[in-house]
Design a protein around this motif. Sequence first.
Motif, PDB file in Angstrom:
ATOM      1  N   PRO A 134     -19.068 -29.256  29.360  1.00 53.79           N
ATOM      2  CA  PRO A 134     -19.273 -30.482  28.593  1.00 53.79           C
ATOM      3  C   PRO A 134     -19.815 -31.642  29.426  1.00 53.79           C
ATOM      4  N   ALA A 135     -19.319 -31.804  30.640  1.00 52.78           N
ATOM      5  CA  ALA A 135     -19.804 -32.906  31.479  1.00 52.78           C
ATOM      6  C   ALA A 135     -21.286 -32.741  31.800  1.00 52.78           C
ATOM      7  N   GLN A 136     -21.696 -31.509  32.087  1.00 55.38           N
ATOM      8  CA  GLN A 136     -23.114 -31.265  32.376  1.00 55.38           C
ATOM      9  C   GLN A 136     -23.974 -31.501  31.142  1.00 55.38           C
ATOM     10  N   LEU A 137     -23.506 -31.051  29.988  1.00 62.18           N
ATOM     11  CA  LEU A 137     -24.237 -31.291  28.747  1.00 62.18           C
ATOM     12  C   LEU A 137     -24.370 -32.780  28.479  1.00 62.18           C
ATOM     13  N   TYR A 156     -25.107 -25.077  23.244  1.00 63.39           N
ATOM     14  CA  TYR A 156     -23.971 -24.191  23.433  1.00 63.39           C
ATOM     15  C   TYR A 156     -23.123 -24.764  24.563  1.00 63.39           C
ATOM     16  N   VAL A 157     -21.815 -24.579  24.493  1.00 66.29           N
ATOM     17  CA  VAL A 157     -20.976 -24.895  25.638  1.00 66.29           C
ATOM     18  C   VAL A 157     -20.880 -23.620  26.469  1.00 66.29           C
ATOM     19  N   GLU A 184      -9.492 -25.769  27.007  1.00 66.97           N
ATOM     20  CA  GLU A 184      -9.591 -27.192  26.676  1.00 66.97           C
ATOM     21  C   GLU A 184     -11.045 -27.666  26.732  1.00 66.97           C
ATOM     22  N   LEU A 185     -11.779 -27.194  27.737  1.00 70.31           N
ATOM     23  CA  LEU A 185     -13.175 -27.602  27.876  1.00 70.31           C
ATOM     24  C   LEU A 185     -14.047 -26.987  26.775  1.00 70.31           C
ATOM     25  N   VAL A 186     -13.742 -25.760  26.363  1.00 69.90           N
ATOM     26  CA  VAL A 186     -14.477 -25.174  25.235  1.00 69.90           C
ATOM     27  C   VAL A 186     -14.256 -26.014  23.989  1.00 69.90           C
ATOM     28  N   ARG A 187     -13.013 -26.377  23.712  1.00 73.98           N
ATOM     29  CA  ARG A 187     -12.725 -27.217  22.540  1.00 73.98           C
ATOM     30  C   ARG A 187     -13.443 -28.553  22.629  1.00 73.98           C
ATOM     31  N   GLU A 188     -13.497 -29.102  23.828  1.00 77.96           N
ATOM     32  CA  GLU A 188     -14.184 -30.380  24.015  1.00 77.96           C
ATOM     33  C   GLU A 188     -15.660 -30.261  23.637  1.00 77.96           C
ATOM     34  N   GLY A 189     -16.292 -29.171  24.089  1.00 78.86           N
ATOM     35  CA  GLY A 189     -17.687 -28.956  23.743  1.00 78.86           C
ATOM     36  C   GLY A 189     -17.892 -28.751  22.259  1.00 78.86           C
ATOM     37  N   MET A 190     -16.989 -28.025  21.623  1.00 78.17           N
ATOM     38  CA  MET A 190     -17.121 -27.780  20.188  1.00 78.17           C
ATOM     39  C   MET A 190     -16.864 -29.055  19.383  1.00 78.17           C
TER      40      MET A 190
END
Length: 560
Positions: A134-137, A156-157, A184-190
């Motif tokens: 997410p931070a990179q995106l 996409y994450v 947690e990071l997957v959820r953040e991206g979604m």
Amino acid sequence: MFVSFATHRWVRPVLYPLLAAAVLATTGVASAGSTERYEILIVNGIVYDGTGAAPRHTDVGIKGGRIVTVDAPPDATARRRIDAAGRAVAPGFIDAHTHAPERVLQVAGRFIAPYLLAQGVTTMLIGADGGFSPAQLRGIMGVLATKGSALNFGCYVGHNGIRREVMGGAARGSSAAELDKMRELVREGMQFGCVGLSAGLMYEPGMFSGPDEIIALAKEVKSFGGTYDAHSRNPVIQFMSAETESIDIGAAAGIPAKLGHLKAVGLVNKGRSGEIIAAIDAARRLGREVVADMYPYDGAATGPLREILMLERGEPTAARPSLTQTQDRLRTIARDPAAIAALKAATENGIDGGFSMAKAVGYGSMRIVDAPGRAELVGSNIELLARERRIDPFALIIDLVLGGPDLTITVGAMDEADVQNLLRQPWMMVASDGFHVAAGADNPGAHPRSTGTFTRVLGHYVRDVRLFPLEEAIRRMTSLPAEHLGLRDRGRIAPGYAADVAIFDPKTVADRSTYANPNALSVGVSDVIVGGELVWENGAPTGATPGGFIPRQAYGPRLQ
């Protein structure tokens, strides 16, 4: 937390087709037969609506960034009138697997991407192959927002980006605490609006994770209506088990799965495309949503032959030494049998067991595609050429690099019959897997897929080979990816949908790029509209940047 762009001026309103009537009311569409001023009126064109239905001659009216009619009255007026006589009018194409925006930091000024606009592409998906956390995106999206983009973009994450952020390059499975952080990071991206989780299990650090880790992360996207986008673990040496692993991960997580850049690569897999087709069809008969994407070329990634040699750790050598520098190092190494043996081991097995291209694809997947001054080498498979010369493939590469010139190879040689067999499947999307092409630059490692994927299908495979009808090709580029990715107001020419439109001549549309000249732009696409604004007019960019982030629209019915 991952800063949402939901309130950013670039984010277009989310709109489901079932709200089309309300949209038409707010944009002021008058009743049939009345005079209406549109912002853009496309007349006399042959409209392909993106569903695969037969085309029809009709006029398309655009207002407020939306298609408001596909039956404009004869006396309709518009601020801008486009006469599309003899040309196809289609939804803008969606590149569901591209790496083009990843180099946006290197792009001076606005992100215009003529190489995509010349193909009719209006939306690109960022972060395939496990790319970004997410931070990179957030960084990529922020730069695109600041610079301005001619195209829309979704994301996409990425598993690799997330794993690297949590675990660095650790060559082991994840702990319970590490897995929780990755969840947690997957959820953040979604929550941000990504369309799903992508994985690149052929590459570090994803290659060190087992299926259970990927399934656990993939389950996090289920409540968001997301998909699993897979670069398989070992697409050559373990072709079928690697691809079916991706199908099984989607099934175990209870979400759709998309097999990225699907292909039957190398001598060992020639003629095996039917096996993976049968596996996908079997999964679909069980009610699983399994699809794939591919580019229409008989070779995967390209680059200098010298970069196969693992002189340094990377994917492949990160420092990109010149041919002369590589030759000098090889001459030094060649004087020491132990050093040559170490280089051979690293090239074929990876440094410390890590990634190497020869390990991933094998010499039988490498084919020479460009050889300045040595045309007789073009088309030669490295493994077969080594047999012919009765030497080891590694030794052949050393000889070819030392002898010059700087040869270009593809590391994913395919048989044309397999390419066509996969391409004709109804669940196969068209996607480029391409990279950014800087105008007037050398673009090392460039591949014709970046500049010609969509137009090659429309020209070569539809018009010349007649692999399938034009309306079916357009469906694979528009409504199929839009439905799978949850881009609910894209991919069709219909009232209420976003005004992303490509206009092209079916008789002349064509790719011009080759392995020797990969930067040549396509021809035949005359006009491209993004969000109701012309970004490509009469075969040239207008400089407009109406594109913006398109989040996955997680709720509401799937398009039928």
